[in-house]
Each structure stands twice: as C-alpha cells, then as structure tokens.
Design an enzyme around this catalytic site. Structure first.
Site, short mmCIF file in Angstrom:
data_model
loop_
_atom_site.label_atom_id
_atom_site.label_comp_id
_atom_site.label_asym_id
_atom_site.label_seq_id
_atom_site.Cartn_x
_atom_site.Cartn_y
_atom_site.Cartn_z
N MET A 1 0.94 -1.28 0.10
CA MET A 1 -0.10 -0.02 -0.03
C MET A 1 0.77 1.17 0.13
SD MET A 1 -3.34 0.79 2.39
CE MET A 1 -2.42 0.47 4.00
N LEU A 2 1.71 1.61 0.82
CA LEU A 2 2.77 2.54 1.17
C LEU A 2 3.68 2.45 -0.16
CD1 LEU A 2 3.70 5.06 2.09
CD2 LEU A 2 5.02 3.60 3.89
N TYR B 1 3.15 -7.56 16.81
CA TYR B 1 3.62 -6.74 15.71
C TYR B 1 4.37 -5.42 16.22
CZ TYR B 1 2.69 -3.23 12.02
OH TYR B 1 2.89 -2.28 11.18
N LYS C 1 8.40 -4.61 15.35
CA LYS C 1 8.60 -3.49 14.67
C LYS C 1 9.64 -2.72 15.47
CE LYS C 1 7.08 -1.72 11.30
NZ LYS C 1 7.48 -2.00 9.85
N1 LIG Z 1 -0.88 -0.45 7.22
C1 LIG Z 1 -0.84 0.56 8.31
O1 LIG Z 1 -1.95 0.77 8.87
C2 LIG Z 1 0.46 0.84 8.80
C3 LIG Z 1 0.43 1.46 9.99
C4 LIG Z 1 1.59 2.06 10.48
C5 LIG Z 1 2.82 1.59 10.12
N2 LIG Z 1 2.97 0.76 8.97
C6 LIG Z 1 4.00 0.33 8.45
O2 LIG Z 1 4.24 1.05 7.04
C7 LIG Z 1 4.78 0.08 6.37
C8 LIG Z 1 4.11 -0.16 4.98
O3 LIG Z 1 2.71 -0.83 5.31
P1 LIG Z 1 1.64 -1.22 4.35
O4 LIG Z 1 0.27 -1.40 4.94
O5 LIG Z 1 1.91 -0.49 2.95
O6 LIG Z 1 2.57 -2.74 3.84
P2 LIG Z 1 1.77 -3.53 3.10
O7 LIG Z 1 0.77 -3.17 2.29
O8 LIG Z 1 1.39 -5.01 3.73
O9 LIG Z 1 3.03 -4.00 2.06
C9 LIG Z 1 4.01 -4.74 2.65
C10 LIG Z 1 5.01 -5.26 1.54
O10 LIG Z 1 6.04 -5.80 1.89
C11 LIG Z 1 6.29 -7.25 1.12
N3 LIG Z 1 6.89 -8.19 2.04
C12 LIG Z 1 6.54 -8.82 2.80
N4 LIG Z 1 7.44 -9.73 3.56
C13 LIG Z 1 8.48 -9.62 2.58
C14 LIG Z 1 9.71 -10.14 2.80
N5 LIG Z 1 9.98 -11.10 3.65
N6 LIG Z 1 10.68 -9.90 1.69
C15 LIG Z 1 10.31 -8.76 0.96
N7 LIG Z 1 9.03 -8.21 0.85
C16 LIG Z 1 8.14 -8.50 1.83
C17 LIG Z 1 4.89 -7.67 0.98
O11 LIG Z 1 4.63 -8.56 0.03
P3 LIG Z 1 3.34 -9.83 0.19
O12 LIG Z 1 2.11 -8.80 0.08
O13 LIG Z 1 3.78 -10.51 -0.96
O14 LIG Z 1 3.69 -10.50 1.54
C18 LIG Z 1 3.99 -6.13 0.53
O15 LIG Z 1 4.37 -5.98 -0.84
C19 LIG Z 1 5.31 -1.23 6.88
O16 LIG Z 1 6.37 -1.26 7.39
C20 LIG Z 1 4.39 -1.13 8.05
O17 LIG Z 1 4.69 -1.75 9.35
C21 LIG Z 1 1.75 0.43 8.27
#
Ligand SMILES: NC(=O)c1ccc[n+]([C@@H]2O[C@H](COP(=O)([O-])OP(=O)(O)OC[C@H]3O[C@@H](n4cnc5c(N)ncnc54)[C@H](OP(=O)(O)O)[C@@H]3O)[C@@H](O)[C@H]2O)c1
Length: 202
Positions: free
Chosen positions: A11-12, A125, A129
C-alpha cells in the site's frame, strides 16, 4: 539519484514508487519475488548489485493478528529482515528510510505521541517493529525512522475501503468505538518522505 524501494507492491510502497518517479528519481521497485528480506545474502547481493543512493524500506509483515499467532515469523521479517536491509545500506554507505508504527507505544496517551516518548508495545507486531528500529540504530549512522499510523491508500485493505464495501452490503454497520488513531494517506507519507530525504538531517 537512484532509490531502491522494498515492499514496492504494498500500500505505501506503491505510492512511494509513483511519487519518487514523478520527481525523476531512478527507482528500483522490489518486492518479495525479487528478494526475500529475511534472506541475508540475497538481500545484500540484490541491493548491492543495484547500487542505489538511498533505500526506502516499507516492506514488513503487517498482519497484526498473524504476528500474534506467529511471533517468531514477525521478528524474522520485521526485525531480522529490516536488519538485513540495514546491513546492505551500511556496506554501501547510503541512508535508509524505515517505516515504523504507533504500535510501538502502549496506546494509553490520548494526546498523541512525540519522538521522545517511551516505547512500550503491547502486541507481537509492535514488539517486532520496535526490534527492527533498534537494529537500524545499531547498524546505521544515516537513517530515518518514520513512525506512521493507520495507513489508507489505493492498494491493499484499509478502513475506508472496508466501510465503503460494508455500506454497500449492509443496512446497518457495527464498528468499534474504543479505538483512537490518526488515519494517514499513503500518498502524504510518500510526499513527506521526499521532503525528508532532500535534507540530510538523519
Ligand atoms: N498499514 C498500516 O496501517 C500501517 C500503520 C503503521 C505503520 N505501517 C508500516 O508501514 C509500512 C508499509 O505498510 P503497508 O500497509 O503499506 O504494507 P503492505 O501493504 O502489507 O506491504 C508490505 C509489502 O512488503 C512485502 N513483504 C512482506 N514480507 C516480505 C519479505 N520477507 N521480503 C520482501 N518483501 C516482503 C509484502 O509482500 P506480500 O504482500 O507478497 O507479502 C508487501 O508487498 C510497514 O513497514 C508497516 O509496518 C503500516
């Protein structure tokens, strides 16, 4: 300027790719099919071969409930995987932007958290992190840790999309009312990242 973006299909990550491309950065988008961040050798080899000037690292295991049932895996991806990316950045002597979360705090402060507030994660989680943040601080001198919360973007699941879907499907919605947060659009995080990296105040 060459920028490598992990989790580029997420997503990000997908918005980071677009925003940095628009500003004429040479972008290397990568995801788990390019290299798995939990594989130390593969991660370092891939990143070093691309030889970027900067790494943005949104890749993470973001399934909060999944982290609870498989905490070892959460640490493997969010702590050790992040460390592997940081080691590659150290070997190239380049900065890294790491995305962390409000879940590293205990959530009892209703006024909003500041940089110097003490972490105290309540779930797996958040613990995984926070461990990733600590590895970055140990491994790198040039880094940014961006603690974000409650992301909403075009890709992936998010609260807004869920409510819109449920509103179409149901006459009446039941939603938790004991959670407080700051919804954050991924496009805004991407634009803020762009501003951040233009000023090397790590
Ligand atoms: N979503 C929220 O509300 C939120 C809030 C606060 C902070 N964050 C942080 O912001 C960041 C982005 O979040 P997001 O929601 O955009 O995440 P996301 O949509 O879940 O995207 C994460 C990406 O990382 C990939 N990934 C997972 N495991 C991996 C691995 N072992 N090696 C390489 N790539 C891998 C995933 O691939 P697959 O899909 O194939 O697994 C996915 O494309 C993260 O660090 C998260 O902790 C998110």
């Amino acid at each position: 300027m060459k920028v490598l973006i992990t989790g580029a299909k997420g997503m990000l990550g997908s918005d980071l790719v677009e925003v940095f491309k628009e500003k004429n950065y040479e972008v290397f988008p990568c995801d788990i099919d390019d290299f798995d961040i939990t594989d130390n050798m593969a991660t370092r080899q891939y990143i070093k071969a691309k030889n970027p000037d900067l790494v943005l690292h949104p890749a993470a295991y973001t399934d909060v409930d999944g982290c609870e049932t498989n905490e070892d895996f959460a640490y493997k991806v969010n702590a050790l995987g992040t460390r592997n990316v940081a080691v590659a950045c150290r070997e190239l002597d380049i900065p890294m932007v790491h995305y962390s979360t409000d879940y590293i705090f205990d959530g009892t402060n209703s006024q909003g958290y500041k940089e110097f507030d003490q972490p105290g994660p309540l779930n797996a989680y958040g613990r995984s992190k926070l461990a990733g943040e600590k590895f970055i601080q140990q491994v790198l001198d040039k880094f940014y840790i961006v603690r974000i919360s409650w992301l909403c973007g075009h890709k992936g699941k998010n609260f807004i999309k869920t409510i819109l879907r449920l509103a179409r499907e149901k006459k009446e919605l039941t939603v938790v009312n004991d959670q407080t947060g700051s919804p954050t659009f991924t496009i805004d995080v991407a634009k803020a990242t762009l501003q951040l990296v233009q000023r090397p105040t790590y």
